[in-house]
Scaffold this motif. Structure first.
Motif, PDB file in Angstrom:
ATOM      1  N   ALA A   1       1.220   3.782   0.603  1.00  0.00           N
ATOM      2  CA  ALA A   1       2.523   3.267   0.161  1.00  0.00           C
ATOM      3  C   ALA A   1       3.014   2.167   1.098  1.00  0.00           C
ATOM      4  O   ALA A   1       3.506   1.128   0.645  1.00  0.00           O
TER       5      ALA A   1
ATOM      6  N   SER B   1       1.334  -1.045   0.557  1.00  0.00           N
ATOM      7  CA  SER B   1       1.776  -1.719  -0.674  1.00  0.00           C
ATOM      8  C   SER B   1       3.074  -2.484  -0.456  1.00  0.00           C
ATOM      9  O   SER B   1       3.368  -3.423  -1.190  1.00  0.00           O
TER      10      SER B   1
ATOM     11  N   ASP C   1       5.974  -1.376  -1.111  1.00  0.00           N
ATOM     12  CA  ASP C   1       6.954  -0.909  -2.092  1.00  0.00           C
ATOM     13  C   ASP C   1       7.850   0.148  -1.442  1.00  0.00           C
ATOM     14  O   ASP C   1       7.425   1.278  -1.211  1.00  0.00           O
TER      15      ASP C   1
ATOM     16  N   GLU D   1       8.134   3.569  -3.139  1.00  0.00           N
ATOM     17  CA  GLU D   1       6.954   4.402  -2.938  1.00  0.00           C
ATOM     18  C   GLU D   1       6.898   4.933  -1.510  1.00  0.00           C
ATOM     19  O   GLU D   1       6.498   6.076  -1.286  1.00  0.00           O
TER      20      GLU D   1
ATOM     21  N   LYS E   1       9.362   7.807  -1.257  1.00  0.00           N
ATOM     22  CA  LYS E   1       8.823   8.989  -1.932  1.00  0.00           C
ATOM     23  C   LYS E   1       7.724   9.635  -1.078  1.00  0.00           C
ATOM     24  O   LYS E   1       7.732  10.852  -0.868  1.00  0.00           O
TER      25      LYS E   1
END
Length: 150
Positions: free
Chosen positions: A121, A124, A126, A129, A132
């Protein structure tokens, strides 16, 4: 003359490595090792947590660096719990660890898997994400503390 000496040295070094049963000198050494590993996990986790919660400025590169560290660090402490006498070595570990070592080590494996997901994550970029994945990682960490740490 140099070749036989080199062969003897290589044999001696290899024999010593094969005969070594553990990276730890004794139970107290294993406790120090696992506590050091957990301290590094805590440091990296808290830094990401502070950014995810908005308590410090978010820095994507720093999150990625910390997540990469966690992916490695979370694989380290578990072997130190299997050293003969480790339960007598001291520290904050509850006796329940050795009474249910399979559950404990499976939780360690889950934490390492969660750390890999957090790293993915973070790579990435993001933030949703990351949040989370960090939440899953943190919940797993806390659940193990609730059951296995004094």
């Amino acid at each position: 003359m140099k070749k036989p000496l080199a062969a003897i040295l290589l044999f001696t070094l290899c024999s010593s490595a094969v005969m070594a049963k553990s990276a730890f000198t004794d139970a107290a050494d294993s406790v120090q090792y696992r506590q050091s590993a957990f301290q590094l996990i805590r440091h990296n986790m808290v830094d990401i947590g502070d950014m995810v919660k908005g308590e410090v400025n978010y820095d994507a590169a720093r999150v990625a660096k910390r997540a990469t560290a966690l992916a490695t660090l979370t694989t380290l402490p578990w072997e130190a719990f299997t050293v003969p006498g480790a339960e007598q070595g001291g520290g904050d570990a509850k006796a329940a660890i050795w009474q249910n070592l399979q559950d404990f080590t499976s939780r360690g494996e889950k934490l390492a898997a969660d750390a890999q997901l957090l790293k993915t994550a973070a790579d990435s970029g993001d933030q949703a994400e990351i949040r989370k994945a960090f939440g899953s990682f943190a919940r797993n960490c806390k659940a193990c503390h609730d059951d296995y740490k004094n």
